[in-house]
Motif scaffolding. Sequence first.
Motif, PDB file in Angstrom:
ATOM      1  N   ASP A 192      39.906  32.046   9.698  1.00  0.00           N
ATOM      2  CA  ASP A 192      40.792  32.072   8.544  1.00  0.00           C
ATOM      3  C   ASP A 192      40.183  30.898   8.282  1.00  0.00           C
ATOM      4  N   VAL A 193      38.240  31.391   7.192  1.00  0.00           N
ATOM      5  CA  VAL A 193      37.246  30.389   6.496  1.00  0.00           C
ATOM      6  C   VAL A 193      36.619  31.461   5.871  1.00  0.00           C
ATOM      7  N   ALA A 194      36.441  31.324   4.817  1.00  0.00           N
ATOM      8  CA  ALA A 194      36.606  31.990   3.724  1.00  0.00           C
ATOM      9  C   ALA A 194      35.095  30.959   2.809  1.00  0.00           C
ATOM     10  N   VAL A 195      34.115  32.305   1.545  1.00  0.00           N
ATOM     11  CA  VAL A 195      33.147  31.317   0.801  1.00  0.00           C
ATOM     12  C   VAL A 195      33.129  31.808  -0.475  1.00  0.00           C
ATOM     13  N   SER A 232      45.922  24.533   2.245  1.00  0.00           N
ATOM     14  CA  SER A 232      45.202  24.862   2.990  1.00  0.00           C
ATOM     15  C   SER A 232      43.497  25.049   2.675  1.00  0.00           C
ATOM     16  N   GLY A 233      42.353  24.910   3.021  1.00  0.00           N
ATOM     17  CA  GLY A 233      40.813  24.581   2.283  1.00  0.00           C
ATOM     18  C   GLY A 233      40.991  23.473   1.937  1.00  0.00           C
ATOM     19  N   ALA A 234      41.497  22.320   1.878  1.00  0.00           N
ATOM     20  CA  ALA A 234      41.221  21.292   1.527  1.00  0.00           C
ATOM     21  C   ALA A 234      39.745  20.680   3.183  1.00  0.00           C
ATOM     22  N   ALA A 235      39.601  19.670   2.373  1.00  0.00           N
ATOM     23  CA  ALA A 235      38.416  18.958   3.506  1.00  0.00           C
ATOM     24  C   ALA A 235      39.087  18.065   3.498  1.00  0.00           C
ATOM     25  N   ALA A 236      38.802  17.747   5.383  1.00  0.00           N
ATOM     26  CA  ALA A 236      38.878  16.806   5.833  1.00  0.00           C
ATOM     27  C   ALA A 236      38.163  15.327   5.894  1.00  0.00           C
ATOM     28  N   TYR A 237      38.514  14.434   5.192  1.00  0.00           N
ATOM     29  CA  TYR A 237      37.522  13.507   5.254  1.00  0.00           C
ATOM     30  C   TYR A 237      37.343  12.424   6.241  1.00  0.00           C
ATOM     31  N   HIS A 238      36.598  11.885   7.006  1.00  0.00           N
ATOM     32  CA  HIS A 238      36.464  10.742   7.095  1.00  0.00           C
ATOM     33  C   HIS A 238      36.844   9.504   6.425  1.00  0.00           C
ATOM     34  N   GLU A 239      37.681   8.595   6.327  1.00  0.00           N
ATOM     35  CA  GLU A 239      37.604   7.704   5.594  1.00  0.00           C
ATOM     36  C   GLU A 239      36.533   6.809   4.895  1.00  0.00           C
ATOM     37  N   THR A 246      37.028  27.770   1.835  1.00  0.00           N
ATOM     38  CA  THR A 246      38.017  27.407   1.304  1.00  0.00           C
ATOM     39  C   THR A 246      38.891  28.177   2.867  1.00  0.00           C
ATOM     40  N   CYS A 247      40.268  27.702   3.239  1.00  0.00           N
ATOM     41  CA  CYS A 247      40.623  28.968   4.018  1.00  0.00           C
ATOM     42  C   CYS A 247      40.620  31.078   2.980  1.00  0.00           C
ATOM     43  N   ALA A 248      40.479  31.806   4.168  1.00  0.00           N
ATOM     44  CA  ALA A 248      40.438  33.136   3.915  1.00  0.00           C
ATOM     45  C   ALA A 248      41.594  33.309   3.829  1.00  0.00           C
ATOM     46  N   HIS A 249      42.784  32.502   4.448  1.00  0.00           N
ATOM     47  CA  HIS A 249      44.481  33.376   3.596  1.00  0.00           C
ATOM     48  C   HIS A 249      44.407  33.034   2.629  1.00  0.00           C
ATOM     49  N   VAL A 250      43.740  31.728   2.050  1.00  0.00           N
ATOM     50  CA  VAL A 250      44.149  31.733   0.010  1.00  0.00           C
ATOM     51  C   VAL A 250      43.319  33.138  -0.463  1.00  0.00           C
ATOM     52  N   VAL A 251      42.277  33.382  -0.085  1.00  0.00           N
ATOM     53  CA  VAL A 251      41.931  35.017  -1.385  1.00  0.00           C
ATOM     54  C   VAL A 251      41.950  35.989   0.128  1.00  0.00           C
ATOM     55  N   ARG A 252      42.609  35.904   0.677  1.00  0.00           N
ATOM     56  CA  ARG A 252      43.126  37.751   1.535  1.00  0.00           C
ATOM     57  C   ARG A 252      42.685  38.526   0.907  1.00  0.00           C
ATOM     58  N   GLY A 270      45.114  27.174  -3.458  1.00  0.00           N
ATOM     59  CA  GLY A 270      44.704  26.464  -2.770  1.00  0.00           C
ATOM     60  C   GLY A 270      43.805  25.520  -2.480  1.00  0.00           C
ATOM     61  N   SER A 271      42.828  25.267  -1.647  1.00  0.00           N
ATOM     62  CA  SER A 271      42.087  23.716  -2.061  1.00  0.00           C
ATOM     63  C   SER A 271      40.590  24.193  -1.659  1.00  0.00           C
ATOM     64  N   GLY A 272      39.757  23.987  -1.096  1.00  0.00           N
ATOM     65  CA  GLY A 272      38.533  24.010  -0.983  1.00  0.00           C
ATOM     66  C   GLY A 272      37.700  22.424  -1.517  1.00  0.00           C
ATOM     67  N   PHE A 273      36.275  22.863  -1.247  1.00  0.00           N
ATOM     68  CA  PHE A 273      35.266  22.268  -1.045  1.00  0.00           C
ATOM     69  C   PHE A 273      33.638  22.525  -1.298  1.00  0.00           C
ATOM     70  N   LEU A 274      33.485  21.978  -2.256  1.00  0.00           N
ATOM     71  CA  LEU A 274      31.913  22.257  -2.438  1.00  0.00           C
ATOM     72  C   LEU A 274      30.275  22.108  -1.554  1.00  0.00           C
ATOM     73  N   VAL A 275      30.049  23.195  -1.325  1.00  0.00           N
ATOM     74  CA  VAL A 275      28.344  22.443  -0.284  1.00  0.00           C
ATOM     75  C   VAL A 275      27.419  22.873  -0.402  1.00  0.00           C
ATOM     76  N   GLY A 276      26.898  23.370  -1.636  1.00  0.00           N
ATOM     77  CA  GLY A 276      26.288  23.502  -2.960  1.00  0.00           C
ATOM     78  C   GLY A 276      26.058  23.926  -3.970  1.00  0.00           C
ATOM     79  N   PRO A 277      25.520  24.678  -4.450  1.00  0.00           N
ATOM     80  CA  PRO A 277      25.543  24.626  -6.069  1.00  0.00           C
ATOM     81  C   PRO A 277      26.207  25.489  -6.988  1.00  0.00           C
ATOM     82  N   ARG A 278      26.328  26.685  -5.275  1.00  0.00           N
ATOM     83  CA  ARG A 278      27.322  27.671  -5.871  1.00  0.00           C
ATOM     84  C   ARG A 278      28.128  27.861  -4.517  1.00  0.00           C
ATOM     85  N   HIS A 279      28.373  27.821  -4.307  1.00  0.00           N
ATOM     86  CA  HIS A 279      29.081  27.476  -2.847  1.00  0.00           C
ATOM     87  C   HIS A 279      30.013  26.653  -2.405  1.00  0.00           C
TER      88      HIS A 279
END
Length: 567
Positions: free
Chosen positions: A72-75, A150-157, A31-37, A19-28
């Motif tokens: 469906d949110v995981a850290v 799944s888990g990708a950040a949707a960002y404003h262009e 992503t989606c919970a179903h990716v790592v459930r 799946g996909s994910g995005f960094l929100v801090g130095p260690r966190h």
Amino acid sequence: MTEPLWQARIDVPATGRRGSGFLVGPRHVLTCAHVVRGQAAATVVLRDRPEPRPAAVVTGGPWWTPTADAADVAVLELEQPVRVPPAEFAPHHAVEIYAGQPFTALGFPRGFADDGVNTRFRAAPLRLMGANVQLDADDDLGAWLPSGFSGAAAYHESTGRVVGMIKGASAGEERIGVMVPVARLAQHCPRLDDIIELGALSARAYTELRAALRPLAIPPAKVGRILARLRGQVDGLPHRLTTLPALIESLVVEPVDLDDEEMLGVLSGLLTRFPTDEIRRWVNTHIFKYNPTAPVPVHECAVVIRLEPSAAAPGETYDLTVWTVTGPDGELTEPVLHRGGLTRAQWRDQVETALVEALDRLPAGSDAAAVEFVLPRSFLAEPVDEWTDLADDRTPLGITRPVTVRDLDWFHHANPARLTRSAEMLRERHAGIGEHLRWRDCTEQPGDPVRYKAWLRQDDGPFALGLAGDWSRPEHVAGAVAAGPPILLWRRLPCQSDHPPGADCPTVRYRQELGDRLRGTTIDTIGAALRRIRADAAAEGDKHCGSGVTLLRDDGRRRPLPLSFAE
């Protein structure tokens, strides 16, 4: 913009899921919970380098709540912190603010596992799927949202700020998907609100602002009216917003023509429309302490008196309507008095009597309430400040209260954006009226009326204008009023014919004296300042600069509410 380094691929070796994910801090990483459930660990590959980084699936602590899995949110927590700038977030109501604008996400579907692939889409705030938002493909071409997004950040262009997280897509031919918006992500990952700032406002200030706004229930129709007024003052705001928090967030992050100090001044003015204890406390803490030069919003109770031609006999009889204003937004609702069929000779007596009743309806402590006369253009020179204040032992009204006039045409104008914008520019510049007054007096004789009208509109025209001598004739006053300056002063007394021309003219001395008296006076305090000047003039006689002066002051507020079938 360059590809963000905070984007990540999430691999789950035990299951083969990706799946996909995005960094929100130095260690966190989110992503989606179903990716790592069902798994305790995964690996994260950031775009700064291809080496996988071990991470644990968080199931407790300040980053995660027990409801996150159902949403469906995981850290994920990396074993080692990284020195990669994390994602920056748009405000909680970003989908409403950026409705219809393009968003982007990077996914890692089959065939694009190494480098990933981007897709573009749009979202509308009212297209909800439960608590999530529906996404629509930007076009009929290119990658959509297969497994791996799944888990990708949707960002404003345009800003690169994250507005939500991709949750899934339709399995059919419809090119639609589902996104978990920022506000819901923060609900299940409370630590996000510790890092989501709002323009120049810190994360803490933004969190406290949301808490202060939460008890307010402002109907969408009123939000729309406020937005329409602000759009006349500030460039860059959306065309449609339905909630007050979205309007405030948009005001802070969207305008292209305001610096931080100017934005805070406009924001404080908007918030004082809703004077709860929580909002007052927030403004005092986060605006005036942050920016002690921000203009302190001034609100005073007022009586608004409108005289307009009767529909039955225009030009012969007139209708009189009186409102009181006690709210900070200055909106007029139900009138306290309406009388029709008055002749011009009757209306003074009716006004003086009605004023007593209207002033009785104002709250305690409103002894110096302003009185605004909304008049047809041909009535603007009526000496209403010399009329009698029956509530104060028959003293002239202009001595006991701030008295101003307003133009009837602007009062009923469908969109007084020009007038409103000019008034707000005076406020935002903390402009002293005496310093900004532009004059026409006997140093320049009236000439071609077309040139005069063009000058009034050149470069948005003068925001504060004074007329004296021959320039105070009705035709020149009417031409100035039509151009919409928020402040217009003129002297009703005729110019003496036996004076020498040029700088020795008495009207020039009057101009200089009045300008000096108004130095440091703002658009919100000029009525009170002129009341004091009129009191001095009554004691000293006609030669005083305040004798026979009419003040037109308008900022587009204090107008009847526009009603519609929708409301």
